[in-house]
Write a protein that holds these residues in place. Structure first.
Motif, PDB file in Angstrom:
ATOM      1  N   ALA A 121       0.996  -0.899   0.117  1.00 41.46           N
ATOM      2  CA  ALA A 121      -0.302  -0.107   0.029  1.00 41.46           C
ATOM      3  C   ALA A 121       0.887   0.863   0.154  1.00 41.46           C
ATOM      4  CB  ALA A 121      -1.056   0.483   1.165  1.00 41.46           C
ATOM      5  N   ILE A 122       1.802   1.090   0.327  1.00 41.53           N
ATOM      6  CA  ILE A 122       2.808   2.894   0.644  1.00 41.53           C
ATOM      7  C   ILE A 122       3.090   2.787  -0.629  1.00 41.53           C
ATOM      8  CG2 ILE A 122       5.251   3.268   1.671  1.00 41.53           C
ATOM      9  CD1 ILE A 122       4.554   1.781   4.074  1.00 41.53           C
ATOM     10  N   GLU A 123       3.882   2.160  -1.096  1.00 42.21           N
ATOM     11  CA  GLU A 123       4.548   1.314  -2.337  1.00 42.21           C
ATOM     12  C   GLU A 123       3.870   2.066  -3.535  1.00 42.21           C
ATOM     13  OE1 GLU A 123       6.633  -1.769  -5.968  1.00 42.21           O
ATOM     14  OE2 GLU A 123       6.265  -2.136  -3.698  1.00 42.21           O
ATOM     15  N   ALA A 124       1.864   1.569  -4.120  1.00 39.56           N
ATOM     16  CA  ALA A 124       1.267   2.061  -4.002  1.00 39.56           C
ATOM     17  C   ALA A 124       0.469   3.388  -3.796  1.00 39.56           C
ATOM     18  CB  ALA A 124       0.054   1.230  -4.760  1.00 39.56           C
ATOM     19  N   ALA A 125       1.140   4.197  -3.061  1.00 38.82           N
ATOM     20  CA  ALA A 125       0.818   5.200  -2.451  1.00 38.82           C
ATOM     21  C   ALA A 125       1.330   6.677  -3.117  1.00 38.82           C
ATOM     22  CB  ALA A 125      -0.219   5.495  -1.256  1.00 38.82           C
ATOM     23  N   SER A 126       3.032   6.277  -3.103  1.00 44.02           N
ATOM     24  CA  SER A 126       3.559   6.501  -3.591  1.00 44.02           C
ATOM     25  C   SER A 126       4.213   6.792  -4.499  1.00 44.02           C
ATOM     26  CB  SER A 126       5.281   6.151  -2.760  1.00 44.02           C
ATOM     27  OG  SER A 126       4.811   6.092  -1.097  1.00 44.02           O
ATOM     28  N   ALA A 127       3.940   5.875  -5.721  1.00 44.39           N
ATOM     29  CA  ALA A 127       3.837   6.126  -6.780  1.00 44.39           C
ATOM     30  C   ALA A 127       2.835   6.665  -7.385  1.00 44.39           C
ATOM     31  CB  ALA A 127       3.541   4.683  -7.831  1.00 44.39           C
ATOM     32  N   ALA A 128       1.714   6.563  -7.294  1.00 43.77           N
ATOM     33  CA  ALA A 128       0.136   7.257  -7.416  1.00 43.77           C
ATOM     34  C   ALA A 128       0.153   8.544  -7.393  1.00 43.77           C
ATOM     35  CB  ALA A 128      -1.220   6.645  -6.649  1.00 43.77           C
ATOM     36  N   ALA A 129       1.356   9.465  -5.613  1.00 42.90           N
ATOM     37  CA  ALA A 129       1.091  10.379  -5.826  1.00 42.90           C
ATOM     38  C   ALA A 129       2.291  11.266  -6.594  1.00 42.90           C
ATOM     39  CB  ALA A 129       2.024  10.522  -4.590  1.00 42.90           C
ATOM     40  N   THR A 130       3.185  10.331  -7.295  1.00 40.78           N
ATOM     41  CA  THR A 130       3.909  10.961  -8.596  1.00 40.78           C
ATOM     42  C   THR A 130       2.859  11.512  -9.832  1.00 40.78           C
ATOM     43  OG1 THR A 130       4.016   9.686 -10.261  1.00 40.78           O
ATOM     44  CG2 THR A 130       5.638   9.321  -8.134  1.00 40.78           C
ATOM     45  N   LEU A 174      -5.057   7.402  -6.531  1.00 39.55           N
ATOM     46  CA  LEU A 174      -4.368   7.420  -5.011  1.00 39.55           C
ATOM     47  C   LEU A 174      -5.361   7.480  -3.551  1.00 39.55           C
ATOM     48  CD1 LEU A 174      -1.836   9.563  -3.262  1.00 39.55           C
ATOM     49  CD2 LEU A 174      -2.945  11.115  -3.621  1.00 39.55           C
ATOM     50  N   VAL A 175      -6.403   7.776  -3.575  1.00 38.95           N
ATOM     51  CA  VAL A 175      -6.948   7.785  -2.264  1.00 38.95           C
ATOM     52  C   VAL A 175      -7.090   6.050  -1.956  1.00 38.95           C
ATOM     53  CG1 VAL A 175      -9.383   7.470  -3.235  1.00 38.95           C
ATOM     54  CG2 VAL A 175      -8.438   8.714  -0.952  1.00 38.95           C
ATOM     55  N   ARG A 176      -7.893   5.047  -3.208  1.00 39.81           N
ATOM     56  CA  ARG A 176      -7.068   3.731  -2.557  1.00 39.81           C
ATOM     57  C   ARG A 176      -6.077   2.769  -2.289  1.00 39.81           C
ATOM     58  NH1 ARG A 176     -10.207   4.096  -8.194  1.00 39.81           N
ATOM     59  NH2 ARG A 176      -7.623   2.879  -9.297  1.00 39.81           N
ATOM     60  N   PRO A 177      -4.874   3.222  -2.276  1.00 44.66           N
ATOM     61  CA  PRO A 177      -4.163   2.880  -1.392  1.00 44.66           C
ATOM     62  C   PRO A 177      -3.559   3.385  -0.302  1.00 44.66           C
ATOM     63  CG  PRO A 177      -2.576   3.752  -3.533  1.00 44.66           C
ATOM     64  CD  PRO A 177      -4.910   3.964  -3.879  1.00 44.66           C
ATOM     65  N   MET A 178      -4.302   4.653   0.206  1.00 49.74           N
ATOM     66  CA  MET A 178      -4.157   5.359   1.407  1.00 49.74           C
ATOM     67  C   MET A 178      -5.584   4.915   2.365  1.00 49.74           C
ATOM     68  SD  MET A 178      -3.475   9.209   0.599  1.00 49.74           S
ATOM     69  CE  MET A 178      -4.292   9.926   1.445  1.00 49.74           C
ATOM     70  N   ALA A 179      -6.214   4.285   1.731  1.00 54.70           N
ATOM     71  CA  ALA A 179      -7.644   3.864   2.730  1.00 54.70           C
ATOM     72  C   ALA A 179      -7.086   2.450   2.824  1.00 54.70           C
ATOM     73  CB  ALA A 179      -8.507   3.818   2.295  1.00 54.70           C
ATOM     74  N   ARG A 180      -6.226   1.729   1.925  1.00 53.00           N
ATOM     75  CA  ARG A 180      -6.027   0.318   1.841  1.00 53.00           C
ATOM     76  C   ARG A 180      -5.056   0.437   3.272  1.00 53.00           C
ATOM     77  NH1 ARG A 180      -5.014  -1.058  -3.010  1.00 53.00           N
ATOM     78  NH2 ARG A 180      -2.657  -1.050  -2.362  1.00 53.00           N
TER      79      ARG A 180
END
Length: 909
Positions: free
Chosen positions: A473-482, A551-557
């Motif tokens: 989830a951290i990895e996905a949120a960081s990728a989406a934040a780019t 972005l919001v999906r991995p943050m919620a996860r």
């Protein structure tokens, strides 16, 4: 100690410039010579930033007495004028400006002399180490300090070793259900006012009525709501502190007292000394709670002290570290850090030392157990009285309600600002600056970015190694934040080269604004509503929505996984790790709600208008330079979320102010306080002011000034201030006109012994400007909205208020929507009357005050004049007639001010 100093002293005002040789010989000099001497010779001055402004130069790098005072007496206050410094040091003030430079030499010797006598110097500890560090940075005062300061026999403990650790405490039990009787409430009021105080029936009625806000509530979502208007002079603060303190004592609960201005927070903090005279008890029972951005961040300070700051910023950091050793609570904005200290350093300001948004690492910080912010938060959990501001109380009320621990008893003082505070608190803005802050919070520093910010992966590395789903989830949120805006986004938009879906959205918003908006002054911000949006904007919205949803999906996860880790309780999950993960969960929740609001806003583009909201596009600018671009959404009626998230979860709420109603009508006060969204009626309390306004005040409407003529306006201000002999508060509706008037009249007034200060001109914070104004009965002060409300200057230091025109609201998109919903011109009239009523309220602050209120508006409609207290004479006169009336009454006022000037600390009644 050798009493001689090898430095001359320079004192500059709008009326002249004087220099004193090291032996005290004084002579007047011109601006050119003074600027040349300042560039060649180190000179002692008082407030180098102001001195540079008076000399017309960019910087004055002399020996600033205020910096020396901050070193010798950290966490002590002094009005930053020769007279104010003299009082703080127990010296005789100079009789006029020409003798001020000689006094500066004496003040410097007195401060250095205190360091030579350590047994009489309360702030001796830590001074040696601080002086050595400042010397290495080239601080000009380091050399004379070395001649008087002796090295201590034992090594001094540094700041981080001296600060105490806060203690964990168990949860507070729910307060007991009690009902306050009138007799005991009035008995507590009498104890607060003192045996010698004059009995005030209005204050008694006010206090007894307010006690009903503390009754047990009769049903869920049905708070005991009291709307109380108490005129100036009633003794409002003690009138609600009496029942509040009594209830907290007997019920074992906390009362949150919320204000709109920092000035009232300081006054309340002072008033609670009546409740708890013992400082140790008071620290436990009364806590001033502010937003995180107000407090010194110890980790930021440590970075600065270890070389993170350069030049003047490094010197400021050392002086702040010295202050932190003696500070009561680490509050850098309105606390015991002198407000003038950060302004001495201009661009090298103090904001980098506070807790900047999104960068706190909570329990990951080595100073977490000594953190001023965490100490304040924990102290408020056990306090009887918590003093805060409207925005913070609303945010905490919403958060506590979600957690099942609502703020049970709340007092909103300055309640006429409740609507505006709710408007800001419950708004949403998808702007470049907001988006890049979110990116940095998730990813951390990128490329050559400075700072110690840490992204989610760094803050939660232990979680990532323990929980695979959390790591993904951290990895996905960081990728989406780019996909969010990155550094340099404003420049790329200016060149029409946006990167990523959100930057492309902002570029389309910018193009729409420039195509449709207009502004009276092209140097300031532009905005336009979102009706019939351009196809390019609609097309850009969908990819931006998809990026935000990704972005919001991995943050919620991640939030779910963090909660699961807390429940699993692995061996490594100690107290600090729990606190750090709690902080991450709170941050993810808050930012998830923010992104959801952005998505909702974008989904509406091109569709039907939501009648509950007002949406618009804006390009924010300062003097023609773009600083932000974005989409904005506000509630049409922010009292609705106020009622749902703050009022309904509470058990009792008191909303009070001196100007709560519009005349005799409670309807407006109810509407702006959220009453229409409750299913029960509030209790109304109205206690008129005991002051004799009719015989102590006069309103003069000047009818012969040409609107828009700045030369005439400046001449009017000059003549009015001169007629009053100073003691004038000038209120402006536009910064440009304020600056123009100040430039025209400051020198002339100063030559007559009438100093003039101004917001947005003098490099001094607003609170200090008011302190200087209060301190000198000959001084006058020009300002804008911030001075129209919350300024308390009783006595003859304020005897004339001048408004440069009718304070009509700005014709923004938001205002236009509310005006249409609120009755058209009637809505505008109500706002204007409230502003005029607040401005008039600055004039009469005690029973003996007298003065004039002048409105420079020939076209002032008669329907607005009922803003003033009943019986006050309102006269339409020429400027000459106004000056004659003011001059006839100003002589006795000036004589009283000079013979019986009573100076109190800022915030004291």
């Amino acid at each position: 100690m050798d009493s001689s100093l090898p430095y001359p002293a320079l004192y500059a005002t709008h009326g002249g410039i004087w220099i004193a040789s090291p032996d005290g010989e004084v002579r007047g000099i011109g601006r050119g010579e003074a600027a040349a001497r300042a560039a060649e010779t180190p000179m002692i001055t008082l407030n180098a930033a102001v001195t540079a402004t008076r000399l017309g130069i960019a910087e004055f790098s002399g020996l600033d007495l205020l910096e020396l005072f901050a070193f010798v007496h950290p966490a002590r206050f002094a009005v930053p004028t020769p007279a104010g410094l003299a009082r703080a040091l127990g010296l005789t003030p100079p009789v006029d400006d020409a003798r001020a430079p000689a006094f500066l030499l004496d003040a410097a010797k007195a401060l250095l002399g205190r360091m030579a006598e350590p047994e009489d110097w309360a702030e001796r500890s830590g001074a040696w180490n601080s002086a050595q560090s400042l010397g290495r940075l080239g601080w000009p005062w380091a050399r004379p300090i070395r001649h008087v300061l002796r090295e201590p026999a034992q090594a001094e403990r540094g700041l981080f070793a001296r600060l105490p650790e806060w203690d964990e405490a168990g949860g507070r039990p729910p307060p007991r259900n009690i009902q306050l009787g009138e007799a005991e409430t009035l008995e507590r009021l009498a104890a607060l006012t003192g045996a010698k105080a004059e009995a005030r029936e209005g204050q008694k009625h006010y206090a007894a009525s307010n006690a009903r806000a503390f009754d047990p509530r009769l049903g869920e979502g049905r708070p005991n709501l009291v709307l109380a208007e108490a005129g100036t002079g009633i003794g409002k603060t003690l009138g609600y502190l009496a029942p509040a303190s009594l209830w907290a004592e007997r019920a074992g609960g906390a009362v949150w007292i919320s204000t709109y201005t920092k000035a009232l927070q300081r006054q309340l903090d002072f008033e609670t000394r009546r409740l708890f005279p013992d400082p140790a008890v008071r620290r436990e029972k009364v806590v001033v709670r502010k937003g995180r951005e107000n407090y010194l961040c110890l980790l930021n300070l440590e970075d600065a002290l270890q070389g993170g700051f350069q030049n003047r910023a490094a010197i400021l950091a050392q002086l702040v570290a010295r202050w932190a050793m003696y500070s009561r609570d680490g509050d850098m904005v309105g606390g015991d850090l002198p407000g003038w200290l950060p302004t001495l350093f201009r661009r090298a300001g103090s904001t980098a030392l506070t807790d900047r948004r999104g960068e706190c690492v909570y329990a990951g910080c080595p100073h977490y157990r000594k953190c001023f912010i965490e100490r304040s938060a924990r102290a408020s959990e056990g306090a009887d009285i918590v003093i805060a501001n409207h925005a913070l109380v609303m945010i905490l009320a919403q958060r506590r309600a979600d957690e099942g621990h609502p703020l049970g008893r709340i007092i909103f003082d300055e309640g006429h600002h409740l609507f505006d505070a709710a408007d800001s608190t419950f708004a949403a803005a998808l702007t470049g600056q907001e988006a890049i802050e979110l990116r940095r919070w998730i990813i951390g520093p990128e490329a050559k970015a400075r700072g110690r910010r840490r992204g989610l992966s760094a803050r939660l590395s232990d979680v990532a190694s323990y929980d695979e789903e959390g790591a993904l989830a951290i990895e996905a949120a960081s990728a989406a934040a780019t996909q969010l805006p990155a550094d340099g986004w404003l420049g790329r938009l200016g060149e029409n080269l946006p990167l990523g879906p959100v930057e492309k959205l902002l570029a389309a918003a910018r193009a729409t604004v420039y195509a449709r908006a207009s502004a009276v002054d092209a140097g300031y911000g532009l905005e336009t509503d979102v009706g019939e949006p351009d196809p390019e904007l609609i097309d850009a919205a969908q990819p931006a929505i998809e990026a935000l949803e990704a972005l919001v999906r991995p943050m919620a996860r991640l939030r779910q996984r963090l909660t699961a880790v807390m429940e699993d309780g692995p061996d490594w999950l100690d107290g600090q790790a729990r606190a750090r993960i709690d902080g991450a969960i709170a941050g993810l929740t808050q930012r998830g709600q923010l992104i959801a609001a952005w998505i909702s806003m974008l989904a509406r583009l091109g569709g039907p208008i939501d009648p509950d909201f007002v949406d618009w596009l804006a390009v924010d600018r300062i003097e023609g330079r773009e600083i932000d671009i974005g989409l904005h959404r506000h509630w049409l009626d922010p009292a609705r979320p106020l009622a749902e998230t703050v009022l309904k979860p509470a058990h009792g709420v008191l909303v009070t102010s001196a100007t709560l109603r519009d005349g005799e009508d409670w309807t407006i006060a109810e509407a702006r306080s959220g009453v229409p969204y409750l299913d029960h009626a509030p209790r109304h309390v109205a206690v008129p002011s005991p002051f004799d306004y009719a015989s102590h005040a006069e309103v003069l409407v000047v009818t012969d000034l040409k609107r828009g003529d700045v030369a005439q306006l400046g001449q009017a201000y000059h003549r009015l201030i001169a007629a009053a002999g100073g003691g004038t508060l000038g209120l402006f509706t536009a910064i440009s006109r304020l600056r123009a008037v100040h430039a025209r009249i400051a020198d002339r007034l100063a030559r007559d012994g009438l100093p003039l200060y101004a917001q947005h001109v003098d490099p001094i914070d607003t609170g200090t400007l008011v302190d200087i104004f209060r301190d000198d009965p000959h001084a006058s002060l020009l300002g804008t909205d911030a001075l129209r409300d919350g300024v308390d200057v009783p006595g003859d230091s304020l005897r004339l208020v001048v408004m440069e025109g009718i304070p009509w609201p700005r014709p923004t998109v938001l205002h236009a929507a509310r005006k249409a919903a609120g009755g058209g011109s009637v809505f505008d009239d109500r706002i204007v009357r409230a502003r005029m009523r607040q401005a008039f309220g600055r004039l009469i602050r005690s029973a003996d005050d007298r003065g004039h209120f002048v409105l420079l508006g020939a076209a002032t409609p008669s329907r607005l004049l009922d803003a003033f207290p009943g019986g006050v004479p309102v006269l339409r006169v020429t400027l000459d007639e106004a000056i004659a009336r003011i001059g006839a009454s100003s002589g006795p006022a000036r004589a009283r001010a000079e013979s019986d000037q009573k100076i109190s600390e800022p915030g004291e009644p």
